[in-house]
Motif scaffolding. Structure first.
Motif, PDB file in Angstrom:
ATOM      1  N   LEU A 170       0.850  -1.162   0.148  1.00 61.72           N
ATOM      2  CA  LEU A 170      -0.081   0.015   0.070  1.00 61.72           C
ATOM      3  C   LEU A 170       0.838   1.287  -0.083  1.00 61.72           C
ATOM      4  N   TRP A 171       2.003   1.257   0.710  1.00 60.57           N
ATOM      5  CA  TRP A 171       2.778   2.288   0.839  1.00 60.57           C
ATOM      6  C   TRP A 171       3.591   2.785  -0.529  1.00 60.57           C
ATOM      7  N   PHE A 172       3.778   1.437  -1.206  1.00 55.45           N
ATOM      8  CA  PHE A 172       4.388   1.631  -2.769  1.00 55.45           C
ATOM      9  C   PHE A 172       3.262   2.026  -3.523  1.00 55.45           C
ATOM     10  N   LEU A 173       2.045   1.814  -3.560  1.00 58.08           N
ATOM     11  CA  LEU A 173       0.920   2.080  -4.369  1.00 58.08           C
ATOM     12  C   LEU A 173       0.752   3.426  -4.064  1.00 58.08           C
ATOM     13  N   TYR A 174       0.666   3.882  -2.619  1.00 64.04           N
ATOM     14  CA  TYR A 174       0.184   5.572  -2.637  1.00 64.04           C
ATOM     15  C   TYR A 174       1.198   6.322  -2.878  1.00 64.04           C
ATOM     16  N   THR A 175       2.333   6.093  -2.398  1.00 65.46           N
ATOM     17  CA  THR A 175       3.374   7.328  -2.676  1.00 65.46           C
ATOM     18  C   THR A 175       4.405   7.021  -4.158  1.00 65.46           C
ATOM     19  N   TRP A 176       4.445   6.004  -4.559  1.00 62.73           N
ATOM     20  CA  TRP A 176       5.290   5.554  -5.761  1.00 62.73           C
ATOM     21  C   TRP A 176       4.242   5.746  -6.945  1.00 62.73           C
ATOM     22  N   LEU A 177       3.236   4.929  -6.996  1.00 61.65           N
ATOM     23  CA  LEU A 177       2.489   4.325  -8.074  1.00 61.65           C
ATOM     24  C   LEU A 177       1.378   5.484  -8.673  1.00 61.65           C
ATOM     25  N   LEU A 178       0.472   5.572  -7.648  1.00 58.18           N
ATOM     26  CA  LEU A 178      -0.759   6.492  -7.797  1.00 58.18           C
ATOM     27  C   LEU A 178      -0.519   7.839  -8.212  1.00 58.18           C
ATOM     28  N   PRO A 179       0.647   8.530  -7.945  1.00 56.15           N
ATOM     29  CA  PRO A 179       0.925   9.810  -8.390  1.00 56.15           C
ATOM     30  C   PRO A 179       1.324   9.912  -9.828  1.00 56.15           C
ATOM     31  N   LYS A 180       1.393   8.807 -10.612  1.00 58.14           N
ATOM     32  CA  LYS A 180       1.560   8.622 -12.142  1.00 58.14           C
ATOM     33  C   LYS A 180       0.136   8.315 -12.579  1.00 58.14           C
ATOM     34  N   GLY A 181      -0.874   8.436 -11.836  1.00 59.55           N
ATOM     35  CA  GLY A 181      -2.166   8.236 -12.480  1.00 59.55           C
ATOM     36  C   GLY A 181      -3.191   7.087 -11.672  1.00 59.55           C
ATOM     37  N   LYS A 182      -4.241   7.702 -11.262  1.00 57.15           N
ATOM     38  CA  LYS A 182      -4.950   6.845 -10.421  1.00 57.15           C
ATOM     39  C   LYS A 182      -5.312   5.348 -11.032  1.00 57.15           C
ATOM     40  N   GLU A 183      -5.210   5.334 -12.433  1.00 51.74           N
ATOM     41  CA  GLU A 183      -5.590   4.013 -12.951  1.00 51.74           C
ATOM     42  C   GLU A 183      -4.598   3.016 -12.733  1.00 51.74           C
ATOM     43  N   GLN A 184      -3.528   3.396 -12.230  1.00 48.29           N
ATOM     44  CA  GLN A 184      -2.332   2.427 -11.762  1.00 48.29           C
ATOM     45  C   GLN A 184      -2.915   1.353 -10.620  1.00 48.29           C
ATOM     46  N   ILE A 185      -3.984   1.609 -10.132  1.00 39.93           N
ATOM     47  CA  ILE A 185      -4.588   0.907  -9.177  1.00 39.93           C
ATOM     48  C   ILE A 185      -4.833  -0.451 -10.057  1.00 39.93           C
ATOM     49  N   MET A 186      -5.168  -0.487 -11.304  1.00 40.77           N
ATOM     50  CA  MET A 186      -5.361  -1.782 -11.723  1.00 40.77           C
ATOM     51  C   MET A 186      -4.123  -2.652 -12.006  1.00 40.77           C
ATOM     52  N   ASN A 187      -2.777  -1.954 -11.867  1.00 40.56           N
ATOM     53  CA  ASN A 187      -1.798  -2.865 -12.119  1.00 40.56           C
ATOM     54  C   ASN A 187      -1.214  -3.682 -10.690  1.00 40.56           C
ATOM     55  N   TRP A 188      -2.266  -3.405  -9.570  1.00 42.66           N
ATOM     56  CA  TRP A 188      -1.878  -4.276  -8.323  1.00 42.66           C
ATOM     57  C   TRP A 188      -2.265  -5.437  -8.246  1.00 42.66           C
ATOM     58  N   PHE A 189      -1.553  -6.326  -8.189  1.00 43.44           N
ATOM     59  CA  PHE A 189      -1.862  -7.927  -8.167  1.00 43.44           C
ATOM     60  C   PHE A 189      -1.526  -8.634  -7.050  1.00 43.44           C
TER      61      PHE A 189
END
Length: 333
Positions: free
Chosen positions: A149-168
């Protein structure tokens, strides 16, 4: 992927007022589908699926907070018609019920009958629950989920909220995050020895056939005074996704897959962490790792559950950055 058709906005249409005893407020999900949602006089939610005959209805009370049965209803002054009623009898299950309801509706959209769609969906969820969904995760599992979740919130979602779809990660895929252009394996540790992680199996650091592979390393410490915990990250991520109901429900579905239940948020509040260090590494052919290709004669018969430790403090040549603003990656779904 589950397409979100039934949302909280959908339920507002039937929950704005309370119907009389034994009656239902009913609304059609959309005019392209013969699926109805309803709310009863106690405020419980129902999914109503039309049947050809009442004899085809199934009865099911083996799922958590969900009851299924057949009933005849008169709607819009039409003659009585048989329906399969999927009834949520626990209001604190409403979020989960939405996910299950959308799963059912998606199956109907691809041609499954109402009975088949409900049976398969509930059986799948029961298997998931029987896998051992505990009230709360173990401390090691909490740390692992916190890291993702830390990686998702601080590293990935700033590049676009659609990046949630890349969390597997919750789905048990090969890598925690996967896209067409990159994959990321997240490792979280509280070891005092530094960036030392256990690699599970020979495939965890195999380079994907498409895109680059990164290894994200996070060091945390238990700290009761810290603000950082899983509920905080969940709330912050939901705030980011709040303008897109589909992405929000995808996130909630992934949390349930990960074994995180919001009903136990108070318990998770106690697991607070301080961020000690975070690093991004590139995993290429020269990166120190073990894969099946490194075993010339293959894996000996009888050998299984291969694990090994990697000390990233000895991998200076592969260290890319310590900050998300310095991580340049092409982000595609």
């Amino acid at each position: 992927m589950i397409n979100t058709i039934i949302t909280e906005e959908s339920w507002m249409k039937v929950e704005n007022n309370i119907p009389g005893y034994g009656r239902l407020n009913i609304s059609r999900v959309n005019y392209g589908m013969n699926v109805l949602i309803a709310s009863d006089h106690k405020g419980f939610r129902h999914i109503l699926l039309p049947l050809d005959k009442i004899d085809s209805a199934i009865k099911d009370n083996k799922s958590r907070g969900i009851v299924v049965f057949g009933r005849d209803l008169q709607i819009d002054e039409q003659p009585n018609q048989p329906f399969l009623d999927v009834w949520c009898i626990q209001k604190d299950n409403n979020n989960l019920f939405n996910i299950i309801a959308n799963d059912i509706v998606n199956k109907i959209q691809i041609g499954e009958s109402p009975v088949e769609a409900v049976s398969v969906t509930l059986n799948n969820w029961r298997k998931f629950w029987l896998k051992g969904l505990k009230p709360i995760l173990s401390e090691n599992e909490i740390k692992g989920l916190f890291g993702e979740l830390w990686f998702l919130y601080t590293w990935l979602l700033p590049k676009g909220k659609e990046q949630i779809m890349n969390w597997f990660g919750p789905s048990g895929n090969k890598y925690d995050f996967e896209s067409t252009t990159f994959s990321v394996e997240v490792k979280t540790t509280s070891s005092l020895a530094g960036h030392i992680h256990k690699i599970n199996g020979l495939s965890q650091l195999e380079i994907p056939s498409n895109g680059l592979l990164y290894l994200f390393s996070l060091i945390i410490r238990n700290d009761k005074k810290s603000n950082y915990n899983i509920p905080l990250l969940v709330r912050d991520i939901k705030d980011i996704l709040s303008s897109n109901i589909t992405l929000l429900y995808q996130f909630e579905n992934k949390l349930i897959e990960a074994g995180y239940l919001s009903e136990y948020e108070a318990e998770y509040e106690d697991f607070r962490f301080n961020i000690v260090d975070e690093r991004m590494y590139i995993v290429d052919e020269e990166f120190p790792k073990l894969t099946a290709n490194d075993l010339v004669k293959g894996i000996p018969k009888g050998v299984q559950n291969i694990q090994y430790d990697i000390n990233l403090d000895n991998c200076h040549n592969f260290h890319m950055c310590n900050s998300p603003k310095d991580w340049e990656v092409e982000c595609k779904l």
